[in-house]
Design a protein around this motif. Structure first.
Motif, PDB file in Angstrom:
ATOM      1  N   PHE A 110      60.051  58.028  98.031  1.00 57.69           N
ATOM      2  CA  PHE A 110      60.441  56.658  98.366  1.00 57.69           C
ATOM      3  C   PHE A 110      59.913  56.249  99.742  1.00 57.69           C
ATOM      4  CE2 PHE A 110      63.440  53.791 100.520  1.00 57.69           C
ATOM      5  CZ  PHE A 110      63.324  52.681  99.703  1.00 57.69           C
ATOM      6  N   VAL A 111      60.070  57.117 100.737  1.00 64.74           N
ATOM      7  CA  VAL A 111      59.645  56.780 102.104  1.00 64.74           C
ATOM      8  C   VAL A 111      58.129  56.632 102.176  1.00 64.74           C
ATOM      9  CG1 VAL A 111      59.533  57.602 104.493  1.00 64.74           C
ATOM     10  CG2 VAL A 111      61.652  57.846 103.196  1.00 64.74           C
ATOM     11  N   VAL A 112      57.399  57.605 101.624  1.00 65.47           N
ATOM     12  CA  VAL A 112      55.933  57.554 101.669  1.00 65.47           C
ATOM     13  C   VAL A 112      55.417  56.388 100.830  1.00 65.47           C
ATOM     14  CG1 VAL A 112      53.802  58.761 101.067  1.00 65.47           C
ATOM     15  CG2 VAL A 112      55.687  60.016 102.123  1.00 65.47           C
ATOM     16  N   GLY A 113      55.934  56.236  99.611  1.00 58.29           N
ATOM     17  CA  GLY A 113      55.475  55.152  98.743  1.00 58.29           C
ATOM     18  C   GLY A 113      55.706  53.783  99.358  1.00 58.29           C
ATOM     19  N   THR A 114      56.887  53.570  99.942  1.00 53.23           N
ATOM     20  CA  THR A 114      57.200  52.285 100.566  1.00 53.23           C
ATOM     21  C   THR A 114      56.337  52.044 101.799  1.00 53.23           C
ATOM     22  OG1 THR A 114      59.500  52.462  99.794  1.00 53.23           O
ATOM     23  CG2 THR A 114      59.049  50.864 101.548  1.00 53.23           C
ATOM     24  N   GLY A 115      56.202  53.088 102.623  1.00 51.28           N
ATOM     25  CA  GLY A 115      55.373  52.963 103.827  1.00 51.28           C
ATOM     26  C   GLY A 115      53.925  52.658 103.500  1.00 51.28           C
ATOM     27  N   VAL A 116      53.382  53.350 102.488  1.00 53.30           N
ATOM     28  CA  VAL A 116      51.990  53.129 102.075  1.00 53.30           C
ATOM     29  C   VAL A 116      51.819  51.725 101.493  1.00 53.30           C
ATOM     30  CG1 VAL A 116      50.272  53.807 100.333  1.00 53.30           C
ATOM     31  CG2 VAL A 116      51.359  55.543 101.764  1.00 53.30           C
ATOM     32  N   TYR A 117      52.800  51.251 100.750  1.00 52.06           N
ATOM     33  CA  TYR A 117      52.717  49.914 100.155  1.00 52.06           C
ATOM     34  C   TYR A 117      52.560  48.843 101.240  1.00 52.06           C
ATOM     35  CZ  TYR A 117      54.089  45.653  97.713  1.00 52.06           C
ATOM     36  OH  TYR A 117      54.127  44.369  97.211  1.00 52.06           O
ATOM     37  N   PHE A 118      53.407  48.893 102.250  1.00 57.03           N
ATOM     38  CA  PHE A 118      53.329  47.892 103.318  1.00 57.03           C
ATOM     39  C   PHE A 118      52.082  48.091 104.180  1.00 57.03           C
ATOM     40  CE2 PHE A 118      57.942  47.587 102.442  1.00 57.03           C
ATOM     41  CZ  PHE A 118      58.015  46.216 102.244  1.00 57.03           C
ATOM     42  N   MET A 119      51.667  49.338 104.369  1.00 52.80           N
ATOM     43  CA  MET A 119      50.456  49.612 105.144  1.00 52.80           C
ATOM     44  C   MET A 119      49.224  49.040 104.438  1.00 52.80           C
ATOM     45  SD  MET A 119      47.668  52.000 105.060  1.00 52.80           S
ATOM     46  CE  MET A 119      48.293  53.511 104.328  1.00 52.80           C
ATOM     47  N   LEU A 120      49.100  49.297 103.131  1.00 56.30           N
ATOM     48  CA  LEU A 120      47.961  48.778 102.371  1.00 56.30           C
ATOM     49  C   LEU A 120      47.990  47.252 102.300  1.00 56.30           C
ATOM     50  CD1 LEU A 120      47.787  51.307  99.379  1.00 56.30           C
ATOM     51  CD2 LEU A 120      46.336  51.235 101.407  1.00 56.30           C
ATOM     52  N   ASP A 121      49.193  46.689 102.160  1.00 57.00           N
ATOM     53  CA  ASP A 121      49.306  45.226 102.121  1.00 57.00           C
ATOM     54  C   ASP A 121      48.837  44.609 103.430  1.00 57.00           C
ATOM     55  OD1 ASP A 121      50.323  42.764 100.755  1.00 57.00           O
ATOM     56  OD2 ASP A 121      51.645  42.723 102.506  1.00 57.00           O
ATOM     57  N   ALA A 122      49.163  45.259 104.561  1.00 57.57           N
ATOM     58  CA  ALA A 122      48.714  44.755 105.867  1.00 57.57           C
ATOM     59  C   ALA A 122      47.201  44.850 106.017  1.00 57.57           C
ATOM     60  CB  ALA A 122      49.401  45.543 106.986  1.00 57.57           C
ATOM     61  N   MET A 123      46.584  45.804 105.269  1.00 57.60           N
ATOM     62  CA  MET A 123      45.134  45.977 105.321  1.00 57.60           C
ATOM     63  C   MET A 123      44.422  45.194 104.220  1.00 57.60           C
ATOM     64  SD  MET A 123      44.973  50.088 106.088  1.00 57.60           S
ATOM     65  CE  MET A 123      43.193  50.089 106.301  1.00 57.60           C
ATOM     66  N   SER A 124      45.174  44.366 103.494  1.00 60.37           N
ATOM     67  CA  SER A 124      44.627  43.551 102.392  1.00 60.37           C
ATOM     68  C   SER A 124      44.040  44.403 101.275  1.00 60.37           C
ATOM     69  CB  SER A 124      43.564  42.576 102.920  1.00 60.37           C
ATOM     70  OG  SER A 124      44.135  41.711 103.886  1.00 60.37           O
ATOM     71  N   ILE A 125      44.654  45.574 101.042  1.00 59.79           N
ATOM     72  CA  ILE A 125      44.273  46.435  99.912  1.00 59.79           C
ATOM     73  C   ILE A 125      45.403  46.345  98.891  1.00 59.79           C
ATOM     74  CG2 ILE A 125      43.736  48.778  99.148  1.00 59.79           C
ATOM     75  CD1 ILE A 125      42.823  49.395 101.990  1.00 59.79           C
ATOM     76  N   HIS A 126      45.071  45.895  97.688  1.00 59.80           N
ATOM     77  CA  HIS A 126      46.122  45.703  96.682  1.00 59.80           C
ATOM     78  C   HIS A 126      46.368  46.998  95.910  1.00 59.80           C
ATOM     79  CE1 HIS A 126      48.655  43.917  93.642  1.00 59.80           C
ATOM     80  NE2 HIS A 126      47.875  44.443  92.706  1.00 59.80           N
ATOM     81  N   LEU A 127      47.630  47.424  95.882  1.00 59.33           N
ATOM     82  CA  LEU A 127      48.060  48.554  95.070  1.00 59.33           C
ATOM     83  C   LEU A 127      49.520  48.313  94.712  1.00 59.33           C
ATOM     84  CD1 LEU A 127      47.147  51.292  93.878  1.00 59.33           C
ATOM     85  CD2 LEU A 127      48.128  52.393  95.889  1.00 59.33           C
ATOM     86  N   ASP A 128      49.807  48.239  93.424  1.00 63.63           N
ATOM     87  CA  ASP A 128      51.179  47.976  92.977  1.00 63.63           C
ATOM     88  C   ASP A 128      52.148  49.000  93.566  1.00 63.63           C
ATOM     89  OD1 ASP A 128      50.357  45.827  91.526  1.00 63.63           O
ATOM     90  OD2 ASP A 128      50.275  46.889  89.599  1.00 63.63           O
ATOM     91  N   TYR A 129      53.378  48.545  93.765  1.00 68.46           N
ATOM     92  CA  TYR A 129      54.388  49.394  94.399  1.00 68.46           C
ATOM     93  C   TYR A 129      54.628  50.681  93.616  1.00 68.46           C
ATOM     94  CZ  TYR A 129      58.802  50.874  96.499  1.00 68.46           C
ATOM     95  OH  TYR A 129      59.792  51.604  97.118  1.00 68.46           O
ATOM     96  N   LEU A 130      54.643  50.603  92.286  1.00 69.11           N
ATOM     97  CA  LEU A 130      54.870  51.808  91.483  1.00 69.11           C
ATOM     98  C   LEU A 130      53.761  52.828  91.685  1.00 69.11           C
ATOM     99  CD1 LEU A 130      56.356  50.608  88.066  1.00 69.11           C
ATOM    100  CD2 LEU A 130      57.369  52.228  89.681  1.00 69.11           C
ATOM    101  N   TYR A 131      52.520  52.364  91.826  1.00 73.28           N
ATOM    102  CA  TYR A 131      51.417  53.296  92.078  1.00 73.28           C
ATOM    103  C   TYR A 131      51.512  53.881  93.488  1.00 73.28           C
ATOM    104  CZ  TYR A 131      49.251  51.760  87.735  1.00 73.28           C
ATOM    105  OH  TYR A 131      49.000  51.502  86.405  1.00 73.28           O
ATOM    106  N   CYS A 132      52.060  53.122  94.430  1.00 71.66           N
ATOM    107  CA  CYS A 132      52.318  53.674  95.767  1.00 71.66           C
ATOM    108  C   CYS A 132      53.360  54.783  95.689  1.00 71.66           C
ATOM    109  CB  CYS A 132      52.795  52.577  96.718  1.00 71.66           C
ATOM    110  SG  CYS A 132      51.536  51.362  97.136  1.00 71.66           S
ATOM    111  N   LEU A 133      54.371  54.595  94.827  1.00 65.81           N
ATOM    112  CA  LEU A 133      55.369  55.647  94.620  1.00 65.81           C
ATOM    113  C   LEU A 133      54.737  56.871  93.947  1.00 65.81           C
ATOM    114  CD1 LEU A 133      58.528  53.639  93.433  1.00 65.81           C
ATOM    115  CD2 LEU A 133      58.114  54.663  95.679  1.00 65.81           C
ATOM    116  N   VAL A 134      53.781  56.633  93.050  1.00 70.61           N
ATOM    117  CA  VAL A 134      53.057  57.753  92.429  1.00 70.61           C
ATOM    118  C   VAL A 134      52.358  58.575  93.515  1.00 70.61           C
ATOM    119  CG1 VAL A 134      51.110  58.379  90.939  1.00 70.61           C
ATOM    120  CG2 VAL A 134      52.746  56.635  90.196  1.00 70.61           C
ATOM    121  N   PHE A 135      51.707  57.885  94.459  1.00 67.88           N
ATOM    122  CA  PHE A 135      51.069  58.594  95.570  1.00 67.88           C
ATOM    123  C   PHE A 135      52.116  59.344  96.394  1.00 67.88           C
ATOM    124  CE2 PHE A 135      49.983  58.598 100.133  1.00 67.88           C
ATOM    125  CZ  PHE A 135      48.895  59.445 100.101  1.00 67.88           C
TER     126      PHE A 135
END
Length: 421
Positions: A110-135
């Motif tokens: 949860f922590v890594v997936g959520t952190g990566v989601y907001f980090m990628l969004d700030a970098m204008s890289i699209h990745l769905d939240y569920l796939y961020c949780l997969v990572f």
């Protein structure tokens, strides 16, 4: 190049890597293999630049390894890891180890997936939240081989050793099953929005069905091993190989978690085979064979990731995301250790520096690499593979080379036969 040429090349390079590291570099296996994989990448890139017809990575690209990685490598590595989990040795630390592994993986995901989601969004890289949780889930497994090799070099308290080794053996299977379950949910959600009932059904069917298949076939395998005399070691090895392959195929056929089945089969065969009242089941040769197989696959994965990175769509923003992900993964690991330990410390005693050692000593290895490469294609897979590669490389090299300093500060003096002494 034919597929046999590729396999022969992988085996040759893996053997060469292990030989060079064992007799010349003399580094912990994960560190030595990672260094040589990086060197191999540079050599292949330079040769391919001057002689395009000899670009090895392009030949590898012709073949799809996802199915082999998913069906064989992951199942074999999970079965091998579970086979070596001895519940009796965990003794009084069993509860702490299970909480650290299960709750820790969930928190880390949860922590890594959520952190990566907001980090990628700030970098204008699209990745769905569920796939961020997969990572977040696939990067959570630590490398049991590297962790065990590290703690054996220092005189740590027995209690801390059990927690470190036990947690690293449990969390890989849990994290892989969680990652693949989240992937199933993400794929199902692409067609329509899932209801809470549908989501719960996928989770229960995946995990519950995998546990059932694992228990059933694990017990059948254990009974067969008990029937076979220990002198027939080749029969014992073939039974365990057939168990993993048939179990994985059967689980996939009925659409339940094959990886959960592999973990449970390993736990059943390993623990029942080692129990005091079963002297004829699961000879020592079987455990040595699977340990060798796990280390061989790990070496081959380092070779594969070194070649795969040369044919990915490497973008500067993906690489930058990978380096940002290192900090997020470390924070997720610290959180996943800190919260359970603080909760359990009310009733249980923990050695000083347990949180620091469990956080920094959690090196990543071949399992996240195999899992990231075996994912089915979806938009964003390249960024996940790139981040996984960068996190694993930095984890193995930076954490692996500096963890002895932490071990000494935690009161673990090097053993007399340790290379660090």
């Amino acid at each position: 190049m034919s597929i046999l040429d590729i396999i022969a090349l992988f085996i040759f390079l893996s053997g060469a890597f292990i030989f060079i590291n064992t007799f010349y570099l003399k580094l912990p296996s994960s560190i030595g293999l990672m260094i040589m994989a990086l060197v191999l990448s540079v050599i292949v890139y330079l040769v391919g630049s001057f002689f395009p017809e000899l670009h090895l990575a392009e030949h590898v690209k012709e073949y799809e390894f996802e199915e082999v990685l998913y069906q064989i490598v992951l199942s074999f590595m999970l079965f091998s890891g579970a086979l070596n989990i001895d519940f009796r040795k965990l003794s009084s630390q069993r509860g702490s180890v299970l909480v650290l592994a299960i709750v820790g993986v969930l928190i880390s995901t949860f922590v890594v997936g959520t952190g990566v989601y907001f980090m990628l969004d700030a970098m204008s890289i699209h990745l769905d939240y569920l796939y961020c949780l997969v990572f977040g889930a696939l990067i959570s497994p630590t490398d049991p081989i590297a962790v065990t090799a590290t703690i054996k070099r220092f005189n740590l308290s027995k209690e801390l050793e059990i927690k470190i080794a036990g947690e690293s053996l449990f969390n890989d299977g849990i994290a892989v099953v969680l990652a693949l379950t989240l992937l199933d949910i993400a794929h199902a959600g692409e067609d329509h929005t899932l209801t809470a009932f549908e989501t719960a059904y996928i989770v229960i069917a995946d995990i519950g069905g995998g546990i059932f298949i694992g228990l059933l076939l694990g017990y059948i395998g254990y009974r067969l091993l008990k029937y076979v005399d220990n002198d027939a070691v080749e029969v014992e090895v073939l039974i365990t190989l057939a168990l993993v392959l048939v179990g994985s195929q059967l689980a996939d056929f009925i659409h339940v978690s094959a990886k959960q089945a592999a973990v449970v089969m390993g736990l059943v065969v390993g623990n029942e085979g080692k129990s005091m009242h079963v002297s004829s089941a699961t000879g020592d040769y079987v455990f040595k064979f699977w340990k060798l197989l796990e280390e061989t696959f790990s070496a081959m994965l380092f070779v594969l990731i070194g070649l795969e990175m040369l044919i990915l769509d490497l973008r500067l923003d993906f690489i930058a995301a990978g380096f940002f992900a290192i900090c997020i993964v470390l924070f997720g690991r610290w959180t996943s250790v800190f919260i359970p330990i603080k909760m359990m410390s009310v009733k249980n005693h923990f050695a000083p520096n347990t949180i620091s050692v469990l956080t920094w000593g959690a090196m990543r290895g071949g399992l996240p690499i195999a899992l990231s490469l075996s994912l089915t294609d979806f938009q964003g897979k390249d960024v996940i593979v790139t981040m996984t590669y960068i996190v694993v490389v930095c984890s193995v090299l930076y954490q692996g080379l500096t963890v002895p300093i932490l071990m000494r500060s935690a009161g673990g003096s090097p053993k007399t036969d340790s290379p660090d002494h």
